[in-house]
Design an enzyme around this catalytic site. Structure first.
Site, short mmCIF file in Angstrom:
data_model
loop_
_atom_site.label_atom_id
_atom_site.label_comp_id
_atom_site.label_asym_id
_atom_site.label_seq_id
_atom_site.Cartn_x
_atom_site.Cartn_y
_atom_site.Cartn_z
N ARG A 185 -1.93 -11.84 -10.88
CA ARG A 185 -0.69 -11.38 -10.60
C ARG A 185 -0.84 -9.85 -11.27
NH1 ARG A 185 0.23 -14.36 -7.27
NH2 ARG A 185 2.07 -15.50 -6.80
N GLU A 237 2.52 -3.35 -4.81
CA GLU A 237 1.97 -4.05 -3.99
C GLU A 237 2.70 -3.90 -2.58
OE1 GLU A 237 0.89 -8.20 -4.51
OE2 GLU A 237 -0.17 -7.48 -6.19
N HIS A 289 -4.13 -7.86 -2.28
CA HIS A 289 -3.71 -8.96 -2.66
C HIS A 289 -4.28 -10.01 -1.65
CE1 HIS A 289 -0.65 -11.52 -5.47
NE2 HIS A 289 -1.65 -12.44 -5.19
#
Length: 339
Positions: free
Chosen positions: A249, A278, A299
């Site tokens: 994360r 993100e 991600h």
């Protein structure tokens, strides 16, 4: 004499055997196979459907992947009972607001562990052999001679794992098989007997892991305890030849401190599949990306077709299992009350 059987009223039987499907609102885009499975179990409302706009007023069940659910959104959904979450992390959902209402959150731990672990391997080997800076030079038209290139050998490296969950274990297994790595782990929440079948050394202090590891790979959730877990002081403890991998994360690594550590040559490089912003943008990360041995990805740890199908379908199945259990319990209670 045995008592005669009692037949519940037909209205109770009708309710308990009702074929009416519960309604499921999908807040994100999901793999087509998962949507197909959801349609078998639920009446599905997609973001493209006209009735989707009113989901807060009507939704009992939600399926999410990347959407955020804030406390105000949860408050605005008075009938919400349960949320199916594709993937491991649930930090995009206000857990406190859900807990206050008794709203269940079902994620899919373990389903994406292989895909994420393989990405960790990809990031590590790419950093070790300086794939990004060399390929960028070649793409610019430079004549790059092999004598000018440098890299690291990973065989026999020490892998430090922060977090001993499903993904961390897969990474450990891959590194032991590929590089005969020594494994060092740090996880203050895992039970004492964890990984008894996998050779490793477990430490009780993060700094003990950072000082000895050639590769540090993060596999912890983002919480108040893990936010900023690796700041400048921690990065300064690492080997100058060490690689940092974050496929967990954004926010676990202090990004400003990471940039400063790279400026000061404290570590060899960083492979980041997770960022505080993100997807990451050049405006936010231009200074970080000027370091040639930094790889940033948006991600994509679970971004394979197979993994997306499996995790999304698991989220549907987990949610339906709860719905079915709840409805069966309600039907049984209604029958018991009548009897």
């Amino acid at each position: 004499m045995a008592p005669s059987a009692v037949t519940p009223p037909s209205s109770i039987i009708s309710r308990s055997n009702s074929s009416t499907k519960p309604t499921l609102y999908l807040l994100d885009i999901f793999h087509p196979a998962a949507i197909e499975r959801a349609r078998e179990l639920f009446t599905v409302v997609l973001p493209s459907d006209p009735e989707f706009v009113d989901w807060p007023q009507h939704a009992k069940y939600l399926l999410i992947r990347a959407s955020y659910l804030t406390a105000s959104q949860i408050e605005a959904a008075p009938h919400l009972l349960a949320i199916g979450k594709q993937g491991v992390g649930t930090d995009r959902v206000d857990a406190a607001a859900c807990a206050a209402r008794g709203i269940k959150i079902f994620n899919t731990p373990g389903v994406n562990s292989r895909a994420v672990a393989e990405l960790v391997l990809s990031l590590t080997t790419s950093l070790a052999r300086q794939i990004r800076p060399i390929s960028l030079r070649v793409a610019r038209g430079e004549v790059v001679r092999k004598e000018e290139c440098d890299g690291l050998i990973l065989h026999g490296c020490t892998l430090g794992l922060v977090g001993m969950g499903n993904i961390g274990r897969k990474v450990a297994e891959i590194f032991r098989g590929a590089f005969e790595s020594d494994i060092v782990t740090f996880d203050p929440y895992m039970g004492a007997g964890a990984w008894s079948d996998l050779p490793h050394k477990r430490v009780t202090k993060l700094e003990d892991l950072l000082k000895v590891s050639d590769v540090v790979s993060l596999h912890a959730p983002l919480t108040s305890e893990t936010r900023g877990l690796l700041s400048y002081d921690q990065l300064a403890m690492m080997k100058r030849s060490a690689l940092l991998i974050n496929a967990a994360r954004g926010g676990i690594v202090d990004e400003a401190d990471l940039e400063r550590a790279l400026d000061d040559g404290l570590i060899w490089g960083a492979g980041l599949d997770c960022h505080e912003q993100e997807p990451p943008t050049q405006q936010r990360y231009e200074k970080l990306w000027k370091h040639p041995n930094v790889i940033s990805l948006p991600h994509i740890g679970a971004a394979t077709s197979q993994t997306q199908r499996e995790t999304a379908t698991a989220a549907v199945e987990n949610l339906y299992a709860y719905v079915k259990q709840t409805e069966e319990a309600a039907s049984a209670a209604a029958v018991h009350e009548v009897l």
